[in-house]
Design a protein around this motif. Structure first.
Motif, PDB file in Angstrom:
ATOM      1  N   GLU A 185     -26.556  -7.186   8.468  1.00  0.00           N
ATOM      2  CA  GLU A 185     -25.099  -7.193   8.392  1.00  0.00           C
ATOM      3  C   GLU A 185     -24.573  -5.974   7.645  1.00  0.00           C
ATOM      4  O   GLU A 185     -23.569  -5.371   8.037  1.00  0.00           O
ATOM      5  CB  GLU A 185     -24.600  -8.480   7.732  1.00  0.00           C
ATOM      6  N   ARG A 186     -25.257  -5.587   6.565  1.00  0.00           N
ATOM      7  CA  ARG A 186     -24.836  -4.405   5.800  1.00  0.00           C
ATOM      8  C   ARG A 186     -24.890  -3.162   6.663  1.00  0.00           C
ATOM      9  O   ARG A 186     -23.960  -2.347   6.669  1.00  0.00           O
ATOM     10  CB  ARG A 186     -25.737  -4.238   4.567  1.00  0.00           C
ATOM     11  N   SER A 226     -34.297   2.036   7.326  1.00  0.00           N
ATOM     12  CA  SER A 226     -32.995   1.993   6.665  1.00  0.00           C
ATOM     13  C   SER A 226     -32.952   2.981   5.502  1.00  0.00           C
ATOM     14  O   SER A 226     -31.987   3.731   5.344  1.00  0.00           O
ATOM     15  CB  SER A 226     -32.704   0.573   6.172  1.00  0.00           C
ATOM     16  N   GLU A 284     -29.387  -7.426   5.165  1.00  0.00           N
ATOM     17  CA  GLU A 284     -29.502  -5.993   5.439  1.00  0.00           C
ATOM     18  C   GLU A 284     -28.974  -5.665   6.829  1.00  0.00           C
ATOM     19  O   GLU A 284     -28.299  -4.642   7.014  1.00  0.00           O
ATOM     20  CB  GLU A 284     -30.964  -5.536   5.304  1.00  0.00           C
ATOM     21  N   ARG A 292     -24.828  -2.976   9.957  1.00  0.00           N
ATOM     22  CA  ARG A 292     -23.808  -3.053  11.024  1.00  0.00           C
ATOM     23  C   ARG A 292     -22.443  -2.659  10.481  1.00  0.00           C
ATOM     24  O   ARG A 292     -21.705  -1.944  11.157  1.00  0.00           O
ATOM     25  CB  ARG A 292     -23.762  -4.449  11.622  1.00  0.00           C
ATOM     26  N   ARG A 293     -22.106  -3.116   9.294  1.00  0.00           N
ATOM     27  CA  ARG A 293     -20.820  -2.756   8.674  1.00  0.00           C
ATOM     28  C   ARG A 293     -20.753  -1.266   8.352  1.00  0.00           C
ATOM     29  O   ARG A 293     -19.703  -0.639   8.465  1.00  0.00           O
ATOM     30  CB  ARG A 293     -20.574  -3.573   7.412  1.00  0.00           C
ATOM     31  N   SER A 294     -21.875  -0.690   7.966  1.00  0.00           N
ATOM     32  CA  SER A 294     -21.882   0.710   7.571  1.00  0.00           C
ATOM     33  C   SER A 294     -21.640   1.642   8.773  1.00  0.00           C
ATOM     34  O   SER A 294     -21.204   2.770   8.599  1.00  0.00           O
ATOM     35  CB  SER A 294     -23.192   1.090   6.894  1.00  0.00           C
ATOM     36  N   ARG A 295     -21.958   1.147   9.955  1.00  0.00           N
ATOM     37  CA  ARG A 295     -21.724   1.949  11.164  1.00  0.00           C
ATOM     38  C   ARG A 295     -20.245   1.987  11.529  1.00  0.00           C
ATOM     39  O   ARG A 295     -19.809   2.827  12.288  1.00  0.00           O
ATOM     40  CB  ARG A 295     -22.506   1.387  12.351  1.00  0.00           C
ATOM     41  N   GLY A 296     -19.491   1.060  11.006  1.00  0.00           N
ATOM     42  CA  GLY A 296     -18.033   1.073  11.244  1.00  0.00           C
ATOM     43  C   GLY A 296     -17.645   0.155  12.268  1.00  0.00           C
ATOM     44  O   GLY A 296     -17.013  -0.139  13.061  1.00  0.00           O
TER      45      GLY A 296
END
Length: 156
Positions: free
Chosen positions: A149-150, A109, A147, A152-156
């Motif tokens: 979830e974070r 990451s 981390e 996964r969200r950052s990928r859009g």
């Protein structure tokens, strides 16, 4: 004035005799090295802790515990590539070792290798990896899931 410690032998409780572990017992030596390394790191001497683990690895190069500990200290030092490499070595010896998966995921990451990190963190959601992390470092399980979830969200 403080009392001097007694030199008299004490009788074992409940009739049990204490187990004497030889000072050259491999498991005891491994535990001492790991404890000494983390003690050094907790005193702010990360390099000293890494040195203790490095020396121990010269004697026990196939110890997944030592490799995993080395990876964790390297991650703490911000040496992400080295942390990932040691975690991967530990995982070759014990494929579902939760602490090694955790360290590998965070090293990946930090390097921006999001998809790979997500894959590793997903392994920690269930199965043997989760059980291993839960047994050895249960406080890290929620951090890993946050981390995941974070990322996964950052990928859009």
């Amino acid at each position: 004035m403080r009392a001097q410690p007694s030199t008299a032998k004490t009788t074992p409780r409940n009739g049990h005799r204490p187990v004497v572990v030889p000072s050259n017992d491999p498991a005891m030596l491994l535990a001492r090295a790991r404890n000494a390394a983390f003690a050094e790191a907790s005193r702010g001497n990360l390099g000293g802790g890494l040195g203790v683990l490095y020396d121990a690895l010269q004697d026990e190069p196939m110890s997944h515990d030592l490799l995993s500990d080395m990876a964790a200290l390297l991650l703490a030092a911000g040496k992400l590539e080295h942390a990932a490499a040691y975690a991967e070595r530990a995982l070759r010896l014990r494929t579902q070792h939760g602490p090694s998966l955790y360290t590998l995921a965070f090293a990946l990451s930090g390097q921006g290798r999001v998809d790979h990190a997500i894959g590793v963190l997903t392994e920690l959601q269930g199965g043997a990896g989760r059980e291993s992390l839960q047994a050895e470092a249960p406080e890290l399980q929620p951090v890993a899931m946050i981390e995941l979830e974070r990322l996964r969200r950052s990928r859009g």
